[in-house]
Motif scaffolding. Sequence first.
Motif, PDB file in Angstrom:
ATOM      1  N   MET A   1      49.124  32.855-120.192  1.00  0.00           N
ATOM      2  CA  MET A   1      49.466  34.198-120.736  1.00  0.00           C
ATOM      3  C   MET A   1      49.058  34.719-118.809  1.00  0.00           C
ATOM      4  O   MET A   1      48.350  34.692-117.934  1.00  0.00           O
ATOM      5  CB  MET A   1      49.133  34.916-120.974  1.00  0.00           C
ATOM      6  N   LEU A   2      50.448  35.506-118.384  1.00  0.00           N
ATOM      7  CA  LEU A   2      50.341  36.516-117.053  1.00  0.00           C
ATOM      8  C   LEU A   2      49.785  38.044-117.187  1.00  0.00           C
ATOM      9  O   LEU A   2      49.850  38.191-118.429  1.00  0.00           O
ATOM     10  CB  LEU A   2      51.619  36.830-116.929  1.00  0.00           C
ATOM     11  N   ALA A   3      49.356  38.318-116.482  1.00  0.00           N
ATOM     12  CA  ALA A   3      47.404  38.808-116.475  1.00  0.00           C
ATOM     13  C   ALA A   3      48.689  40.709-117.151  1.00  0.00           C
ATOM     14  O   ALA A   3      50.557  40.121-116.208  1.00  0.00           O
ATOM     15  CB  ALA A   3      47.355  39.429-114.654  1.00  0.00           C
ATOM     16  N   GLU A   4      48.008  40.967-117.534  1.00  0.00           N
ATOM     17  CA  GLU A   4      48.885  42.517-118.047  1.00  0.00           C
ATOM     18  C   GLU A   4      49.456  43.278-116.364  1.00  0.00           C
ATOM     19  O   GLU A   4      50.532  43.783-117.099  1.00  0.00           O
ATOM     20  CB  GLU A   4      47.545  43.000-118.562  1.00  0.00           C
ATOM     21  N   ASP A   5      48.795  43.784-116.151  1.00  0.00           N
ATOM     22  CA  ASP A   5      48.944  43.840-114.552  1.00  0.00           C
ATOM     23  C   ASP A   5      50.515  43.712-113.998  1.00  0.00           C
ATOM     24  O   ASP A   5      51.801  44.643-113.736  1.00  0.00           O
ATOM     25  CB  ASP A   5      47.944  44.402-113.291  1.00  0.00           C
ATOM     26  N   LYS A   6      50.568  42.410-114.143  1.00  0.00           N
ATOM     27  CA  LYS A   6      52.395  41.986-113.128  1.00  0.00           C
ATOM     28  C   LYS A   6      52.579  41.916-114.784  1.00  0.00           C
ATOM     29  O   LYS A   6      54.155  42.429-114.345  1.00  0.00           O
ATOM     30  CB  LYS A   6      51.771  40.683-113.126  1.00  0.00           C
ATOM     31  N   ILE A   7      52.544  42.043-116.016  1.00  0.00           N
ATOM     32  CA  ILE A   7      54.033  42.401-116.395  1.00  0.00           C
ATOM     33  C   ILE A   7      54.086  44.049-115.916  1.00  0.00           C
ATOM     34  O   ILE A   7      55.561  43.856-116.609  1.00  0.00           O
ATOM     35  CB  ILE A   7      53.605  42.290-118.037  1.00  0.00           C
ATOM     36  N   LYS A   8      53.239  44.868-116.245  1.00  0.00           N
ATOM     37  CA  LYS A   8      53.228  46.688-116.205  1.00  0.00           C
ATOM     38  C   LYS A   8      54.250  46.232-115.037  1.00  0.00           C
ATOM     39  O   LYS A   8      55.595  47.174-115.450  1.00  0.00           O
ATOM     40  CB  LYS A   8      52.168  46.877-116.477  1.00  0.00           C
TER      41      LYS A   8
ATOM     42  N   THR B   1      54.852  30.144-116.391  1.00  0.00           N
ATOM     43  CA  THR B   1      54.138  30.991-117.293  1.00  0.00           C
ATOM     44  C   THR B   1      54.747  30.424-118.609  1.00  0.00           C
ATOM     45  O   THR B   1      53.903  30.000-119.449  1.00  0.00           O
ATOM     46  CB  THR B   1      53.076  32.014-116.796  1.00  0.00           C
ATOM     47  N   PHE B   2      55.023  31.237-118.800  1.00  0.00           N
ATOM     48  CA  PHE B   2      56.325  31.010-120.622  1.00  0.00           C
ATOM     49  C   PHE B   2      56.373  29.595-121.145  1.00  0.00           C
ATOM     50  O   PHE B   2      56.291  28.828-122.528  1.00  0.00           O
ATOM     51  CB  PHE B   2      57.436  31.876-120.236  1.00  0.00           C
ATOM     52  N   ARG B   3      57.163  29.343-119.920  1.00  0.00           N
ATOM     53  CA  ARG B   3      58.030  27.119-119.485  1.00  0.00           C
ATOM     54  C   ARG B   3      56.523  26.788-120.254  1.00  0.00           C
ATOM     55  O   ARG B   3      56.587  25.430-121.479  1.00  0.00           O
ATOM     56  CB  ARG B   3      58.164  27.320-118.637  1.00  0.00           C
ATOM     57  N   SER B   4      55.246  27.012-119.646  1.00  0.00           N
ATOM     58  CA  SER B   4      54.247  26.293-119.619  1.00  0.00           C
ATOM     59  C   SER B   4      53.774  26.257-121.085  1.00  0.00           C
ATOM     60  O   SER B   4      52.951  25.319-121.977  1.00  0.00           O
ATOM     61  CB  SER B   4      53.251  26.624-118.510  1.00  0.00           C
ATOM     62  N   SER B   5      53.389  27.052-121.478  1.00  0.00           N
ATOM     63  CA  SER B   5      52.795  27.548-122.220  1.00  0.00           C
ATOM     64  C   SER B   5      53.470  27.073-123.594  1.00  0.00           C
ATOM     65  O   SER B   5      52.861  26.363-124.640  1.00  0.00           O
ATOM     66  CB  SER B   5      52.318  29.032-122.927  1.00  0.00           C
ATOM     67  N   MET B   6      54.756  27.073-123.429  1.00  0.00           N
ATOM     68  CA  MET B   6      55.763  26.924-124.785  1.00  0.00           C
ATOM     69  C   MET B   6      55.830  25.419-124.720  1.00  0.00           C
ATOM     70  O   MET B   6      56.236  25.411-126.298  1.00  0.00           O
ATOM     71  CB  MET B   6      57.364  27.090-124.553  1.00  0.00           C
TER      72      MET B   6
ATOM     73  N   THR C   1      52.627  24.138-126.332  1.00  0.00           N
ATOM     74  CA  THR C   1      52.998  24.123-127.888  1.00  0.00           C
ATOM     75  C   THR C   1      53.953  23.181-128.254  1.00  0.00           C
ATOM     76  O   THR C   1      53.161  22.361-129.668  1.00  0.00           O
ATOM     77  CB  THR C   1      53.214  25.512-128.521  1.00  0.00           C
ATOM     78  N   ILE C   2      54.902  23.344-128.099  1.00  0.00           N
ATOM     79  CA  ILE C   2      55.059  21.492-128.927  1.00  0.00           C
ATOM     80  C   ILE C   2      54.823  20.473-128.639  1.00  0.00           C
ATOM     81  O   ILE C   2      54.598  19.356-129.303  1.00  0.00           O
ATOM     82  CB  ILE C   2      56.594  21.871-127.428  1.00  0.00           C
ATOM     83  N   GLU C   3      54.227  20.498-127.792  1.00  0.00           N
ATOM     84  CA  GLU C   3      53.231  19.214-127.885  1.00  0.00           C
ATOM     85  C   GLU C   3      52.241  18.812-128.491  1.00  0.00           C
ATOM     86  O   GLU C   3      51.843  17.986-129.026  1.00  0.00           O
ATOM     87  CB  GLU C   3      52.548  18.626-126.219  1.00  0.00           C
ATOM     88  N   HIS C   4      51.289  19.703-129.155  1.00  0.00           N
ATOM     89  CA  HIS C   4      50.881  20.218-130.226  1.00  0.00           C
ATOM     90  C   HIS C   4      51.312  20.282-131.606  1.00  0.00           C
ATOM     91  O   HIS C   4      50.779  20.224-132.776  1.00  0.00           O
ATOM     92  CB  HIS C   4      50.070  20.959-129.844  1.00  0.00           C
ATOM     93  N   VAL C   5      52.394  20.564-132.132  1.00  0.00           N
ATOM     94  CA  VAL C   5      52.834  20.367-132.958  1.00  0.00           C
ATOM     95  C   VAL C   5      53.278  19.246-133.715  1.00  0.00           C
ATOM     96  O   VAL C   5      53.667  17.795-133.193  1.00  0.00           O
ATOM     97  CB  VAL C   5      54.600  21.673-132.803  1.00  0.00           C
ATOM     98  N   LYS C   6      53.267  18.977-134.963  1.00  0.00           N
ATOM     99  CA  LYS C   6      53.146  18.394-135.501  1.00  0.00           C
ATOM    100  C   LYS C   6      53.849  18.085-137.134  1.00  0.00           C
ATOM    101  O   LYS C   6      53.697  19.221-137.634  1.00  0.00           O
ATOM    102  CB  LYS C   6      51.662  17.418-135.887  1.00  0.00           C
ATOM    103  N   VAL C   7      55.019  17.601-136.936  1.00  0.00           N
ATOM    104  CA  VAL C   7      55.853  17.809-138.474  1.00  0.00           C
ATOM    105  C   VAL C   7      56.271  16.628-139.285  1.00  0.00           C
ATOM    106  O   VAL C   7      55.626  15.595-138.556  1.00  0.00           O
ATOM    107  CB  VAL C   7      57.544  17.780-137.576  1.00  0.00           C
ATOM    108  N   ILE C   8      56.046  17.912-140.913  1.00  0.00           N
ATOM    109  CA  ILE C   8      55.391  17.053-141.873  1.00  0.00           C
ATOM    110  C   ILE C   8      56.277  17.248-142.926  1.00  0.00           C
ATOM    111  O   ILE C   8      57.159  18.696-143.266  1.00  0.00           O
ATOM    112  CB  ILE C   8      53.940  17.567-142.286  1.00  0.00           C
TER     113      ILE C   8
END
Length: 77
Positions: free
Chosen positions: A1-8, A40-45, A48-55
């Motif tokens: 996640m991007l640092a809060e100061d950078k988002i600000k 950062t967003f793309r890496s996080s997404m 997340t997708i790589e750890h999804v298991k669909v049942i």
Amino acid sequence: MLAEDKIKRINELSKKSKTTGLSIEEAKEQTLLRKEYLETFRSSMRNTIEHVKVIDPEGNDVTPEKVKKARDDKYLN
């Protein structure tokens, strides 16, 4: 996640660009910060997708093969 100061800072520059405009240096800074945010967003997404298991409702694993392959490639290398 991007640092809060950078988002600000991204938000400050965005607001300033809509009101008084940005200097060349500020516009460059804004571009770099936005690029870093998107990476950062793309890496996080991706993570997340790589750890999804669909049942399915019957309890069968129906995770797309592309996701399974990406997960396997990541952890086997």
